[in-house]
Design a protein around this motif. Structure first.
Motif, mmCIF file in Angstrom:
data_model
loop_
_atom_site.group_PDB
_atom_site.id
_atom_site.type_symbol
_atom_site.label_atom_id
_atom_site.label_comp_id
_atom_site.label_asym_id
_atom_site.label_seq_id
_atom_site.Cartn_x
_atom_site.Cartn_y
_atom_site.Cartn_z
ATOM 1 N N UNK A 275 0.832 -1.250 0.003
ATOM 2 C CA UNK A 275 -0.248 -0.090 -0.166
ATOM 3 C C UNK A 275 0.952 1.325 -0.074
ATOM 4 N N UNK A 276 1.911 1.243 -0.420
ATOM 5 C CA UNK A 276 3.025 2.242 -0.667
ATOM 6 C C UNK A 276 2.487 3.239 -1.557
ATOM 7 N N UNK A 277 2.693 4.474 -1.622
ATOM 8 C CA UNK A 277 2.529 5.388 -2.534
ATOM 9 C C UNK A 277 3.330 5.229 -3.934
ATOM 10 N N UNK A 278 4.269 4.460 -3.733
ATOM 11 C CA UNK A 278 5.261 3.746 -5.033
ATOM 12 C C UNK A 278 4.173 2.865 -5.956
ATOM 13 N N UNK A 279 3.835 1.831 -5.227
ATOM 14 C CA UNK A 279 2.997 0.917 -5.619
ATOM 15 C C UNK A 279 1.394 1.468 -6.097
ATOM 16 N N UNK A 280 1.034 2.407 -5.386
ATOM 17 C CA UNK A 280 -0.076 2.827 -5.824
ATOM 18 C C UNK A 280 0.095 3.649 -7.093
ATOM 19 N N UNK A 281 1.227 4.289 -7.318
ATOM 20 C CA UNK A 281 1.727 5.137 -8.428
ATOM 21 C C UNK A 281 1.745 4.147 -9.597
ATOM 22 N N UNK A 282 2.430 3.039 -9.434
ATOM 23 C CA UNK A 282 2.620 2.045 -10.379
ATOM 24 C C UNK A 282 1.378 1.431 -10.994
ATOM 25 N N UNK A 283 0.806 1.115 -10.058
ATOM 26 C CA UNK A 283 -0.617 0.492 -10.493
ATOM 27 C C UNK A 283 -1.673 1.513 -11.346
ATOM 28 N N UNK A 284 -1.464 2.987 -10.943
ATOM 29 C CA UNK A 284 -2.125 4.140 -11.696
ATOM 30 C C UNK A 284 -1.565 4.190 -13.053
ATOM 31 N N UNK A 285 -0.217 4.037 -13.182
ATOM 32 C CA UNK A 285 0.246 3.952 -14.539
ATOM 33 C C UNK A 285 -0.005 2.872 -15.431
ATOM 34 N N UNK A 286 0.037 1.675 -14.648
ATOM 35 C CA UNK A 286 -0.587 0.459 -15.504
ATOM 36 C C UNK A 286 -1.981 0.610 -16.141
ATOM 37 N N UNK B 139 10.961 -1.013 -5.332
ATOM 38 C CA UNK B 139 11.553 -2.483 -4.816
ATOM 39 C C UNK B 139 10.490 -3.434 -5.227
ATOM 40 N N UNK B 140 10.912 -4.242 -6.360
ATOM 41 C CA UNK B 140 10.261 -5.223 -6.811
ATOM 42 C C UNK B 140 10.957 -6.642 -6.398
ATOM 43 N N UNK B 141 10.114 -7.529 -5.677
ATOM 44 C CA UNK B 141 10.696 -8.777 -5.334
ATOM 45 C C UNK B 141 10.069 -9.687 -6.156
ATOM 46 N N UNK B 142 10.640 -11.019 -6.371
ATOM 47 C CA UNK B 142 10.575 -11.874 -7.298
ATOM 48 C C UNK B 142 9.511 -13.049 -6.802
ATOM 49 N N UNK B 143 8.360 -13.346 -7.355
ATOM 50 C CA UNK B 143 7.487 -14.263 -7.072
ATOM 51 C C UNK B 143 8.057 -15.640 -7.170
ATOM 52 N N UNK B 144 8.028 -16.497 -6.184
ATOM 53 C CA UNK B 144 8.592 -17.870 -6.171
ATOM 54 C C UNK B 144 7.931 -18.758 -7.228
ATOM 55 N N UNK B 145 8.718 -19.452 -8.052
ATOM 56 C CA UNK B 145 8.008 -20.439 -8.992
ATOM 57 C C UNK B 145 6.742 -21.146 -8.434
ATOM 58 N N UNK B 146 6.897 -21.815 -7.043
ATOM 59 C CA UNK B 146 5.904 -22.314 -6.478
ATOM 60 C C UNK B 146 4.667 -21.826 -6.418
#
Length: 231
Positions: free
Chosen positions: A137-148, A176-183
């Motif tokens: 729920x960070x401002x950066x995450x919100x801005x990324x979703x808005x851009x998308x 900061x974007x983490x990687x979703x595990x393959x599982x």
């Protein structure tokens, strides 16, 4: 991971943050999916049963039926943006054709990431996948979703994943974007090196139908057993 630069919201994004007057306050993680017709609604209900089984907060959203599978998929970021403006706390987005096989602990723990996305290759081509996503729920995450969401409006004939990749490129060095595990994103039909059946947390591409204008579905043999009797 990409490094996060700690800057104020206004310095990063040239508009005010969305109003929080109607936001539902919560520190809980909300699992969200969408559907466009009755067939996909059945998939969404199956996913809802998974979330109920693991005591996960869940919401399914009705999308618009555009008569095109590609355009139906294109609206995903806009629906996510609407949900993001309505609720607070982390959001896990899952496509309706996902099945949760065990409690997704990695998506429920406290994280410092702005997002956790699959950025690998369960196929020969490397890509960013929006099938299973974790958003803070960070401002950066919100801005990324808005851009998308904005890109999906500007390019209605594009699938959502290439647009998400473009957003990630734009925010490289800031988010900061983490990687979703393959599982957590295992196709039922695709072998993934190093992943055995007992380790699978979420399987994908479990759709029971395809849109009329989508490519004919291939007959694919299930490699991994369903571990939930209701799925």
């Amino acid at each position: 991971k990409w490094m996060l630069l700690h800057r104020g919201f206004d310095a990063i994004y040239d508009r005010a943050p969305p109003s929080r007057q109607s936001v539902m306050p919560s520190s809980l993680t909300t699992f969200v999916t969408f559907y466009t017709n009755d067939a996909y609604l059945e998939d969404a209900r199956r996913l809802e049963r998974c979330c109920q089984h693991f005591d996960l907060r869940f919401e399914k959203v009705k999308g618009e039926e555009f008569g095109s599978w590609k355009r139906n998929c294109n609206q995903k970021p806009r629906l996510l943006d609407q949900v993001r403006r309505r609720i607070s706390g982390p959001i896990v987005w899952l496509d309706s054709d996902c099945i949760i096989h065990e409690r997704p602990s990695a998506l429920l723990s406290t994280r410092s990431d702005d997002a956790v996305l699959w950025m690998g290759g369960v196929t020969e081509k490397r890509y960013v996948s929006s099938q299973v996503m974790w958003w803070s729920d960070s401002p950066i995450a919100r801005a990324m979703i808005e851009d998308w969401a904005m890109l999906s409006k500007e390019q209605p004939e594009s699938l959502a994943d290439p647009l998400l990749k473009a957003v990630c490129e734009k925010w490289r060095g800031t988010a900061t974007v983490g990687t979703m595990p393959a599982t957590y994103l295992k196709p039922y039909w695709k072998p993934v090196p190093g992943v055995c059946s007992e380790e699978i947390v979420i399987s994908s591409n479990e759709r029971r139908c395809v849109h009329l204008d989508a490519k004919p579905r291939q007959i694919r043999v299930r490699l991994d057993p369903l571990r939930l009797p209701y799925a």
